[in-house]
Enzyme design. Structure first.
Site, PDB file in Angstrom:
ATOM      1  CD  GLU D 119      -2.810   1.436   2.299  1.00  0.00           C
ATOM      2  OE1 GLU D 119      -2.968   0.500   3.087  1.00  0.00           O
ATOM      3  OE2 GLU D 119      -3.351   2.550   2.431  1.00  0.00           O
ATOM      4  CE  LYS D 250      -4.556 -18.181  14.548  1.00  0.00           C
ATOM      5  NZ  LYS D 250      -3.284 -18.255  13.900  1.00  0.00           N
ATOM      6  CG  ASP D 323      -0.703 -16.329  13.310  1.00  0.00           C
ATOM      7  OD1 ASP D 323      -1.157 -16.030  12.188  1.00  0.00           O
ATOM      8  OD2 ASP D 323      -1.113 -17.307  13.960  1.00  0.00           O
ATOM      9  CG  HIS D 414      -4.111   7.385  -0.071  1.00  0.00           C
ATOM     10  ND1 HIS D 414      -4.115   7.917   1.191  1.00  0.00           N
ATOM     11  CD2 HIS D 414      -3.974   6.041   0.095  1.00  0.00           C
ATOM     12  CE1 HIS D 414      -4.013   6.939   2.078  1.00  0.00           C
ATOM     13  NE2 HIS D 414      -3.931   5.793   1.444  1.00  0.00           N
TER      14      HIS D 414
END
Lengths: 419, 419, 419, 419
Positions: D119, D250, D323, D414
């Site tokens: 990004e 998670k 993770d 951006h």
């Protein structure tokens, strides 16, 4: 009922002690006699009302003169501490359902529960749920935890100041217990929790409050503790407040918050024959309805999976002088249903925030006292029982509404009883 | 109040039309005269009560005979549709606060609002909030959306069947509007929403319900629509139910769900002098309290940032014959405070689920009718007004409690007025 | 793939059109040949890796030179627009699972899905889930909605100003659609939603973004629209911002918010024989595990009922050049399991926020392009397919982990494959 | 790093000890020299990359051969325990930002933090945030709690059986601590929590896991404990599972759940001059943006009030062998901003679920090891430091994005850096 020596080391998690297990295992419910059934004739006449009032007077041996309208409230002095700008009494239609058979850690026996409401169908539905339960045995009810919190909040210049303040506070836990004892005959301080976010410190003071619902008592104790802290701690907060909006007072909050008032669980296994004869549905259909419900609860972002415990809570709280503004928090529930190996229907409800009192608050007003006496819940030593009756009542309502929906009777019932 | 032709294409988002803006801009509140103030003498004697009852009779020209205890309810016939197993009337102490000055899209003028409660301090606190507001002008209130949902849920063998069913349903929207018109004189079907999760389909039928709170009306219409669908659609569900627990009935649910009843917003800018003279705090302190509160609400997983709108909702709903079991959903709120460039205090509250009615339900019982008449909210055409009074009342309570906490008066007030 | 004429009136709810039903009904999955199976020999040697690379080159006819390490990235020019302060390439071990058999509205056929991870057991578990699915048929996948939001937020002096501003905005929807068309070749403005809270206005601009994931595209269009509004609307906000933190960008938000990227649902019925032979458990045990899971999800305040879709999302997103920071939002899921009348196991997953792109972002980097080509998802016209592969992958993982837990194999598997 | 004797009585709440306060008070950050600044020339050429690699090699004295592409991974043996079906390495563009100046309980000094992302704008934005922070001093970071849970779940015939089982379990806590010690060199069992809902019992086993992230270690220990319980307890559950989906593994879950991995808080006061010179906005504007953001977070049902910590977490986790599937849970945050009495900007972030490891998992792979060494976080004794760097990084990102939005630069950035 006065407070024992304070020990800040009570169970911080759910717990069931062995004497509770024994008490519940040794209970055997007796069959309900014809004479124990509420007379339902003449539902909407003065005569029918009188039949039910006589039943209460004779069967339960309690007074219902104010409920009946035979006596009129005029003891305005007694309003002190309960209302300002008084003009008179709002009157809410009240009925009873039952008998509700409960085998609980605090409530054990049969109960005729008062409910105040203007929603037609409600008492009919709860009555049906209570019948299905008692024809299947007794509702097992176990109180798992007790605690009421105030969460004063302190803000500091920065984390350094906050850290020093926290260290000082944690060294003075026993002093806070002493302050609590000196400030109240009933409050016991059981836990002092710390929650830090940047320069904001939330201290959770958790108490038991005897048989009062306890909001005022815990506020007063916490206020004294906070004033002691601020006067004595060498580190000064830049701002502090008695409540930082994390105690869950008067609103539903996260299920993981553990307990507010009492956390209680209740279960019953409905016989499949009873599901059919009383609830006019099948275990399979009722189970399907529940599966849809729990999935719906997740989809709409509700807290818990209850369907309408709020109906029971509001109606019971109005009748019994409880804080009706707590309906949102108190009706938080996890409702669960399963079919067991016999094809019978296991039904359970767990409610973490049942906040009730049997002394103080609105419990001494005439009709409130009469309603509490109806279920032998007036005065000291009774709040645990009232809380367990409340959850048992909620369970009957969950069962009955899901039964109705599963069998397509819900709308018809509202067309018959509602307006 | 009968229903206009149905158009399933109403605003699905918040909206403020220009006539509302004009109405609100053209309103000018007048100063409150001495004669308009509630007599507060003799708070806990029969004489004090009588003074206030006379004030109502003369100032507001409405009846309060049942509230006063001068007349006793005996019209048991009228209980039909509202309660079963009736034994009598629960009586809840009731007072009035005000005048509350509102400049709303539906409610405009001054109001003396009845509240039924047994929590001491409550009316004193709301009175103080109302005073701070009226000394700063009027509370602006705008209704943004209206809608009530039933969310029947259908389960299918698989997604293929579900897909075919959905296509059929979406082609029959106009039929559903027709069924609605034929089933109710008041309900209008405004939206048919589809929510699919695996083989489960939730259809959201959204209605307006005239001046009734509408839960029964929308249930009956939805039931007829569902029966029509099941009888006519070539694809058969394996199970369906009138409600899949996603409508938000009787419980607080996600803020993003949009509206249940009415979504309303209210604001007032409190003058800094008034914050000091009436609320005994400063804009800065009150703002600090609010920042702590909003941060606390996030931390404890509450829905919204309200502090205690449930107190206002429960007390107003009991007095006015509303469904008290809706307290949880109806009190969902976003409360917000800021200091403006003048140093005054901007205060706003937004509530998406204000669900009230002025016809049907418990509105016609004696004291309920008297309480509704006190605020000119009895009967057709008044539900929008009642909803706006409810939110204005909540705003005064949010202001007053945060003021008390910010200045350390909260506990003292409860020690003075509470028990 | 360029944008068609803009129509601000698309489906705002889930929808399945009849051509989708036809497409899915007419698909028949063929049995998987031996030659279609991934060679699993020599798991941790260069030779084993080579076998699998050859399989890909011959079976799938795609390049994997960069993944294999045969070519080294040196096209630093291409980094423009994707990273600053570049120092080199992080390398994440990558494998493939499959074939995954999908019968979807966009993805139809068999797929070998790349996953990049360092968590042992993961690919073994997803492989097993994929096997159980393909031995039971194909996973049905249907895309229900599409949409990406920016939610600029405006603050006003008061509700009056806000109301006038909203009126003006709603009259200029078509202009916003025109600005969108002029600002992007791909973005289409589909909805303009209004959310009012006191003096704060959130406008939700909802777009489709062709085959890009679309965050930048929608930001640019929304910025132009906002600047147009602020320059032309006679009412001035006191503050405004391109994003008020309600779009759900990079975080999990309420399930009721509807869609972000694509909302997709997937289902499969696992044959009971396959549950036993492949998953080494029984339908009954697996169903029990799921019931415990959904009840656990409610208790811990998770959004949805998924167990670990994040594992699939993160591993697929890393491999395929997606925005890995979207893992939280994209893995929001409702997982559901039931036993059907045959004793087989119905499994479904529904995910509202699958946000992926097959053009732009990180899709053109060497290994990312290779991974996308592995599943024929590189370039225009493929994003719908990639999204459906993602959810099918998640479903296999949900099935496999719950199977392992239900049968007590979970820990053993982690001891075998994990570290 | 091996485990000390187990004591099941650690702090269950946030805590700051006095040695931490001393450590932080005694730290003084030195001014950043020109030679300590990352060379930013030639952003998208091989030469620019080389400049930055040389800077790392000379300034930080660590190896970056694999990141640079000078060495190629071929140690397939080392893949065991981390991946199956391996085909090669996915490559993610990686850069560094900094220096980030941290004054933490574990991390103290200046850090150049690796981030892997595709990004555009991301590293530029975090760099700017880091600059604003270091020109205002150092970010204070304090670790408040540590703990990792497994939540095995047991189901019983009824509450009686469950109650007996719980009693037995609570009498064997010390045995569980012993089993833990015997099963792992690093895990320490710190808490055994009980959660009861009807006939379902969730036991929360909470551990610390040394310098591993700990998911596997705690699974293995819990599995052994559960097997011991089931083999020895006289009461038998009807079903049990190692994980009942309440541990938060998670996925993002309720903020009130307390901790998963580490709960950490970080703060900095940005000088108003720096807000203007570096962030190109004003304290007032940035504060307004934050107020809008927190209000938006509440409205869209997000957990916490973070804006985009997921960007930092995902990029750092990919680079450092963590993770990545934990991005959702790990990026849960409360972000807060205030203007202090000097007109400077107080900024804080608190994150309860920072779950990282510096041994095991993916930490030993070549580029992962290089990235960890860049911040001196490879191997035993470093996980506390890595966690504090993570939160400091998140804070710089929150500041920078809100600054950009408040000043209308977000879209322009951006457009400049993104694609």
């Amino acid at each position: 009922m006065k407070n024992p020596p304070s020990i800040i080391s009570r169970a911080k998690y759910d717990f069931i002690d062995s004497s509770t297990i024994e008490k519940i295992e040794s209970y055997h419910s007796k069959p309900i006699l014809e004479s124990q059934k509420i007379p339902l004739q003449d539902p909407y006449t003065l005569n029918g009302q009188k039949l039910r009032l006589n039943f209460i007077r004779q069967q339960l041996k309690t007074n219902v003169d104010y409920l009946a309208g035979d006596k009129i409230f005029d003891d305005n002095e007694s309003l002190k501490g309960n209302i300002e700008n008084y003009i008179g009494m709002s009157q809410i239609p009240t009925g009873i359902i039952g008998p509700l058979v409960i085998n609980g850690s605090n409530a054990q026996g049969i109960f005729y529960v008062p409910m105040a409401t203007t929603e037609g169908t409600l008492l009919a539905s709860y009555s049906r749920g209570a019948k299905a339960c008692r024809e299947s045995g007794a509702i097992t009810v176990i109180t798992l935890q007790e605690g009421l919190q105030r969460t004063p909040t302190f803000k500091f210049k920065n984390l350094i100041d906050l850290g020093k303040f926290v260290s000082w506070v944690l060294e003075h836990k026993e002093t806070f217990a002493t302050i609590t004892r000196e400030s109240s005959n009933y409050a016991i301080l059981n836990d002092v929790g710390i929650n830090i976010e940047g320069n904001i410190l939330i201290i959770k003071f958790e108490y038991t409050s005897g048989d009062a619902s306890g909001q005022n008592m815990t506020t007063i104790c916490t206020d004294k503790i906070c004033k002691y802290i601020v006067a004595n701690c060498p580190v000064e907060p830049v701002f502090w407040t008695i409540e930082g909006n994390t105690s869950g007072d008067k609103k539903a909050t996260s299920l993981t918050k553990r307990v507010r008032g009492r956390k209680i669980t209740a279960e019953i296994t409905l016989l499949k024959e009873v599901v059919q004869s009383v609830l006019k549905t099948t275990p399979q259909l009722l189970y399907r309805q529940w599966r849809i419900n729990v999935s719906g609860a997740v989809k709409c972002g509700s807290i818990g999976t209850g369907m309408h415990p709020a109906n029971a809570i509001a109606a019971l709280f109005i009748a019994c002088g409880q804080d009706v503004a707590c309906t949102g928090e108190a009706s938080t529930a996890i409702t669960r249903i399963e079919i067991d190996d016999n094809g019978d229907l296991y039904c359970a409800i767990t409610m973490p925030n049942i906040i009730v009192g049997t002394v103080g608050g609105g419990t001494s007003f005439p009709t409130q006292k009469e309603c509490l006496q109806l279920i032998d819940c007036y005065g000291p030593g009774k709040s645990g029982k009232l809380a367990e009756i409340a959850i048992a009542l909620c369970l009957t309502g969950e069962i009955s509404i899901m039964a109705a929906m599963s069998a397509g009777q819900f709308t018809a019932a509202h067309q018959k009883f509602g307006r």
